[in-house]
Design a protein around this motif. Structure first.
Motif, PDB file in Angstrom:
ATOM      1  N   ILE A   1       0.837  -1.203   0.000  1.00 34.96           N
ATOM      2  CA  ILE A   1       0.000   0.000   0.000  1.00 34.96           C
ATOM      3  C   ILE A   1       0.872   1.253   0.000  1.00 34.96           C
ATOM      4  N   LEU A   2       1.936   1.242   0.799  1.00 34.81           N
ATOM      5  CA  LEU A   2       2.823   2.406   0.863  1.00 34.81           C
ATOM      6  C   LEU A   2       3.575   2.601  -0.455  1.00 34.81           C
ATOM      7  N   VAL A   3       3.965   1.503  -1.113  1.00 33.20           N
ATOM      8  CA  VAL A   3       4.586   1.621  -2.441  1.00 33.20           C
ATOM      9  C   VAL A   3       3.594   2.221  -3.431  1.00 33.20           C
ATOM     10  N   ALA A   4       2.308   1.827  -3.318  1.00 31.87           N
ATOM     11  CA  ALA A   4       1.272   2.374  -4.202  1.00 31.87           C
ATOM     12  C   ALA A   4       1.111   3.877  -4.000  1.00 31.87           C
ATOM     13  N   LEU A   5       1.162   4.317  -2.745  1.00 29.55           N
ATOM     14  CA  LEU A   5       1.044   5.752  -2.467  1.00 29.55           C
ATOM     15  C   LEU A   5       2.221   6.513  -3.060  1.00 29.55           C
ATOM     16  N   PHE A   6       3.415   5.923  -3.003  1.00 29.80           N
ATOM     17  CA  PHE A   6       4.574   6.576  -3.612  1.00 29.80           C
ATOM     18  C   PHE A   6       4.424   6.631  -5.128  1.00 29.80           C
ATOM     19  N   ALA A   7       3.936   5.535  -5.732  1.00 27.62           N
ATOM     20  CA  ALA A   7       3.724   5.532  -7.187  1.00 27.62           C
ATOM     21  C   ALA A   7       2.734   6.610  -7.591  1.00 27.62           C
ATOM     22  N   LEU A   8       1.798   6.915  -6.705  1.00 22.64           N
ATOM     23  CA  LEU A   8       0.755   7.894  -7.015  1.00 22.64           C
ATOM     24  C   LEU A   8       1.237   9.333  -6.801  1.00 22.64           C
ATOM     25  N   PHE A   9       1.994   9.553  -5.718  1.00 24.93           N
ATOM     26  CA  PHE A   9       2.335  10.935  -5.353  1.00 24.93           C
ATOM     27  C   PHE A   9       3.822  11.277  -5.467  1.00 24.93           C
ATOM     28  N   GLY A  10       4.697  10.250  -5.620  1.00 24.17           N
ATOM     29  CA  GLY A  10       6.126  10.550  -5.614  1.00 24.17           C
ATOM     30  C   GLY A  10       6.836  10.240  -6.904  1.00 24.17           C
ATOM     31  N   ALA A  11       6.060  10.098  -7.994  1.00 22.42           N
ATOM     32  CA  ALA A  11       6.677   9.690  -9.262  1.00 22.42           C
ATOM     33  C   ALA A  11       7.670  10.722  -9.789  1.00 22.42           C
ATOM     34  N   GLN A  12       7.411  11.997  -9.539  1.00 24.70           N
ATOM     35  CA  GLN A  12       8.293  13.032 -10.086  1.00 24.70           C
ATOM     36  C   GLN A  12       9.691  12.986  -9.480  1.00 24.70           C
ATOM     37  N   LEU A  13       9.805  12.368  -8.303  1.00 27.24           N
ATOM     38  CA  LEU A  13      11.129  12.270  -7.680  1.00 27.24           C
ATOM     39  C   LEU A  13      12.038  11.307  -8.434  1.00 27.24           C
ATOM     40  N   ILE A  14      11.430  10.297  -9.051  1.00 27.92           N
ATOM     41  CA  ILE A  14      12.225   9.248  -9.701  1.00 27.92           C
ATOM     42  C   ILE A  14      12.972   9.784 -10.914  1.00 27.92           C
ATOM     43  N   GLU A  15      12.373  10.732 -11.628  1.00 30.51           N
ATOM     44  CA  GLU A  15      12.995  11.217 -12.858  1.00 30.51           C
ATOM     45  C   GLU A  15      14.257  12.031 -12.592  1.00 30.51           C
TER      46      GLU A  15
END
Length: 522
Positions: A337-351
């Motif tokens: 669930i926490l990974v899902a929240l990151f995929a939803l709200f933290g994707a811009q950090l990965i780039e």
């Protein structure tokens, strides 16, 4: 036919009522720790598999939830793994361009087929079939996969752009031809990332060293744009939950992917069950292997419809789950669930993550796959199993990985059959009696060996002590009947002493108890 109970269909109902507010809070905290570890690993494994980075996160969500709720182990955590990722890449890259929509579609289709194969094994209670993939095969494959993965990441670390290769040898040749194009700044950034990670592990062993080193590398690029601004970054993606996809069951694609899917399915089951058994031993927990196999299959059947590639047990995350004190499989659910929240709200950090930094992190993961102590122990215990490990390792480096798995399994079976085809036989001579104590099964593979021993016997009474013979097949029965008739023609006799009742019954079936030429003694 007995109808399955609700708890057999929904096995999480057995332990879910026992959860309390205290255990729930503890599992949530453990899940947070697991998610922190899963984030950089999942992205790295997606890149290894040739997938866009977000697909690593997708594989750590739905498949993890399904495997946690339907599995038998309380501590096993699944998701994308290094070995599975490299097999997926080598299996599908000849069919489509890595990272393309067609490539992603084929990866998801392969994952579904592998999951279906796993689920059918569990449904038919054939979970023990994974035992045919011996520990030596897994060890050799893991060592080889670590080398293949590391070689595959060298172009990103060196800052050169070259096409991916099918085998490790071709990768070495290709890289050596482009070494002159290496970018020293990319190498320096990767070295900095490695140094930060190793320092974190030295000063703070339980820290998320990989995550910290990736952040440090990203900050270095942001702080020195004139020096490091040209370094390639991870491809950006839109932050969202795992999207629903419709799998394309094209018959030609299914047939092309089937061998690799079976290899991946077996590898995933062997990895997952090995980890689950190890954890169950430490936690004194009962493990239902067939339920675990069904859970692994179900997670990989459902996962691809939610953009999740093939999932298997992760040793690092599972060990962390146990060490952190997880009380139930809900720790894995919270992690997903926490990974899902990151995929939803933290994707811009990965780039903002530089590819050389990610390559350095993957090299550290590869280093963790090298089980040198296991290799030394295998060499001390069994030279034949050590040879199987070497053969599997060599096959992994010179062949495609799914083919290497089959080669390792065949080598392991060859040595097993060679060993069982020559059961231990001890001799005693007492006057006109010659006693042969057979320790092993009398089956088609051992018939010729045992027949030669009987034919070399010179006693008037050839006595086989069959107390340690647990199994005899038709070929073994026919051989004993033939030798008994031959000895009878020479005024000699063949006697089975202390044979087990089931062995006697099988031998007498051929011609009946009265006409059986073999004599039985207690």
């Amino acid at each position: 036919m007995r109808r399955p109970s609700l708890q057999s269909l929904l096995p999480f109902l057995r332990w879910l009522p026992t959860t309390s507010r205290k255990t729930l809070g503890n599992d949530a905290l453990v899940g947070l720790t697991g998610a922190i570890l899963a984030l950089p690993q999942s992205i790295a494994y997606a890149l290894i598999a040739g997938l866009p980075p977000e697909y690593g996160l997708y594989a750590a969500i739905v498949p993890v939830i399904i495997a946690s709720l339907w599995g038998s182990s309380w501590h096993l955590i699944c998701g994308p793994t290094a070995a599975i990722s490299i097999v997926l890449f080598t299996s599908v890259s000849p069919l489509a361009k890595p990272g393309s929509d067609d490539f992603v579609a084929l990866i998801l289709l392969l994952s579904f087929i592998a999951g279906l194969f796993q689920w059918l094994l569990g449904l038919m209670r054939f979970g023990a079939l994974v035992n045919f993939v011996s520990h030596s095969v897994v060890l050799g494959f893991t060592l080889g996969a670590a080398v293949v993965i590391a070689l595959g990441q060298l172009p990103n670390l060196l800052g050169i752009d070259i096409p991916s290769q099918k085998t490790a040898l071709s990768t070495v040749v290709n890289i050596s031809q482009h070494l002159g194009e290496s970018d020293w700044r990319s190498i320096g950034l990767a070295t900095f990332t490695l140094a930060v990670s190793l320092l974190c592990k030295q000063l703070w062993p339980r820290s998320p060293a990989l995550l910290i080193s990736l952040v440090a590398g990203s900050l270095a690029v942001a702080a020195l744009p004139q020096l490091l601004g040209h370094v390639t970054l991870v491809s950006p993606f839109e932050g969202k939950l795992p999207p629903l996809v419709w799998l394309d069951f094209d018959l030609e694609n299914v047939l092309q992917l089937l061998p690799a899917a079976i290899a991946c399915g077996m590898l995933g089951l062997v990895t997952s069950l090995s980890i689950a058994r190890s954890l169950a031993t430490k936690s004194q927990q009962f493990l239902d292997a067939n339920q675990e196999v069904r859970a692994q299959g179900l997670s990989n059947i459902i996962g691809p419809w939610f953009s999740g590639s093939l999932s298997a047990g992760s040793f690092t995350r599972s060990a962390l789950n146990l060490q952190a004190g997880a009380r139930s499989p809900l720790a894995g659910v919270f992690s997903a669930i926490l990974v899902a929240l990151f995929a939803l709200f933290g994707a811009q950090l990965i780039e903002h993550i530089p590819l050389p930094c990610m390559a350095a992190g993957i090299l550290l993961i590869c280093w963790g796959l090298l089980d040198i102590a296991g290799v030394k122990a295998l060499y001390r215990v069994s030279r034949s199993e050590f040879l199987v490990m070497l053969l599997t390792l060599t096959a992994t480096l010179v062949m495609e990985l799914q083919t290497a798995i089959y080669a390792g399994v065949l080598a392991s079976l060859f040595f097993y059959l060679k060993r069982t085809s020559q059961p231990r036989v001890k001799f005693w001579q007492d006057g006109d009696e010659e006693l042969l104590r057979v320790e092993g099964s009398i089956f088609f593979g051992a018939c010729h060996y045992l027949q030669q021993i009987i034919q070399r016997s010179r006693g008037e009474r050839v006595i086989i002590d069959a107390h340690h013979v647990n199994f005899i097949d038709y070929a073994g029965i026919e051989m004993l009947h033939q030798e008994a008739r031959r000895l009878r023609g020479q005024k000699r006799s063949l006697i089975l002493r202390r044979a087990r009742p089931q062995v006697i019954e099988e031998i007498q079936k051929l011609q009946g108890a009265e006409q059986c030429p073999v004599i039985f003694e207690d």
